[in-house]
Design a protein around this motif. Structure first.
Motif, short mmCIF file in Angstrom:
data_model
loop_
_atom_site.label_atom_id
_atom_site.label_comp_id
_atom_site.label_asym_id
_atom_site.label_seq_id
_atom_site.Cartn_x
_atom_site.Cartn_y
_atom_site.Cartn_z
N MET A 123 0.83 -1.20 0.00
CA MET A 123 0.00 0.00 0.00
C MET A 123 0.87 1.26 0.00
O MET A 123 0.64 2.19 -0.78
CB MET A 123 -0.92 -0.01 1.22
CG MET A 123 -1.83 1.20 1.33
SD MET A 123 -2.60 1.32 2.97
CE MET A 123 -1.18 1.90 3.94
N ILE A 124 1.88 1.27 0.85
CA ILE A 124 2.77 2.44 0.93
C ILE A 124 3.53 2.61 -0.38
O ILE A 124 3.69 3.73 -0.89
CB ILE A 124 3.73 2.30 2.12
CG1 ILE A 124 2.94 2.35 3.43
CG2 ILE A 124 4.79 3.39 2.09
CD1 ILE A 124 3.77 2.02 4.66
N ALA A 125 4.00 1.49 -0.96
CA ALA A 125 4.74 1.55 -2.22
C ALA A 125 3.85 2.09 -3.35
O ALA A 125 4.31 2.88 -4.19
CB ALA A 125 5.29 0.18 -2.58
N GLN A 126 2.60 1.67 -3.38
CA GLN A 126 1.68 2.16 -4.42
C GLN A 126 1.47 3.67 -4.30
O GLN A 126 1.41 4.38 -5.31
CB GLN A 126 0.35 1.42 -4.31
CG GLN A 126 0.40 -0.03 -4.76
CD GLN A 126 -0.90 -0.76 -4.51
OE1 GLN A 126 -1.91 -0.16 -4.15
NE2 GLN A 126 -0.89 -2.07 -4.69
N ARG A 127 1.38 4.16 -3.07
CA ARG A 127 1.20 5.59 -2.87
C ARG A 127 2.44 6.37 -3.30
O ARG A 127 2.32 7.45 -3.90
CB ARG A 127 0.85 5.88 -1.41
CG ARG A 127 -0.52 5.35 -1.03
CD ARG A 127 -0.82 5.54 0.45
NE ARG A 127 -2.13 5.01 0.79
CZ ARG A 127 -2.64 5.00 2.02
NH1 ARG A 127 -1.95 5.51 3.02
NH2 ARG A 127 -3.84 4.49 2.24
#
Length: 223
Positions: A123-127
């Protein structure tokens, strides 16, 4: 954390206390030193997805729209994981629920559910990837293409079918779209009119409907 299995998601929700929010209410305020909770966004009823915007004020006073969050998204996790003050403001755009989860309970949950760590990292990487694409778009494309690219991504991530096309799934005004792509409101207005002339979208109050998703993607890939 919408990708969690149903039982794991239910366990996470059980850790939090639900609060209701109306459009315009602030969930997290930039600069707040309190970092003892994370928030999980949920819809108030089926068919009305939660939507919140994430904004930050720069040192020169300019407000930047960093992204949008919808039902199932987690907000406030970076301050908890890094032990720093809140780096952005999260504001409700639609009626929605937030499950306020204490930081200690959230961290214990992650440790007790090892499968949740890769989902959180993803999730953090996608953001971060989203933010990087917006910076690259700003350097490489004119405003109409930047707008087409971000609308295409919003449809892909959050969109749903309506009678005349695909609603982008989030309620954003033209000034907010401008802050998302780094453009002034007048330039966004011209870009919207151009995309309408190409019969790629329709707009209503705080609503954007993509009438030709394939055509919009083709426009967005224009070098």
């Amino acid at each position: 954390m919408a990708a969690l299995e149903e039982s794991a998601r239910g366990e996470l929700l059980a850790l939090g206390k639900p609060d209701s929010h109306q459009p315009g209410e602030i969930v997290i305020r930039q600069g707040d030193l309190r970092r003892d909770h994370v928030f999980l966004l949920r819809s108030v009823r089926p068919g009305l997805p939660a939507c919140a915007k994430v904004t930050a004020i720069l040192d020169n006073g300019v407000e930047v729209l960093l992204g949008v969050r919808v039902s199932g998204d987690l907000v406030g996790e970076m301050a908890v994981l890094r032990g720093v003050s809140r780096s952005a403001t999260v504001t409700a755009c639609t009626p929605m629920l937030t499950f306020r989860i204490p930081a200690t309970a959230f961290l214990a949950y992650l440790n007790n559910r090892p499968e949740s760590w890769p989902l959180l990292a993803s999730m953090i990487a996608q953001r971060l990837d989203w933010a990087n694409r917006r910076r690259l778009d700003f350097a490489a494309y004119e405003v109409p293409v930047r707008l087409a690219r971000v609308l295409s991504e919003l449809v892909e991530r959050h969109g749903f079918a309506v009678e005349d096309g695909m609603d982008i799934g989030v309620q954003l005004s033209q000034p907010e779209l401008g802050r998302l792509i780094g453009a002034r409101e007048a330039a966004v207005g011209k870009a919207v009119r151009l995309l309408k002339e190409h019969k790629l979208l329709k707009t209503r109050y705080r609503q954007v409907v993509v009438t030709d998703p394939e055509g919009l993607r083709a426009f967005a890939s224009d070098e």
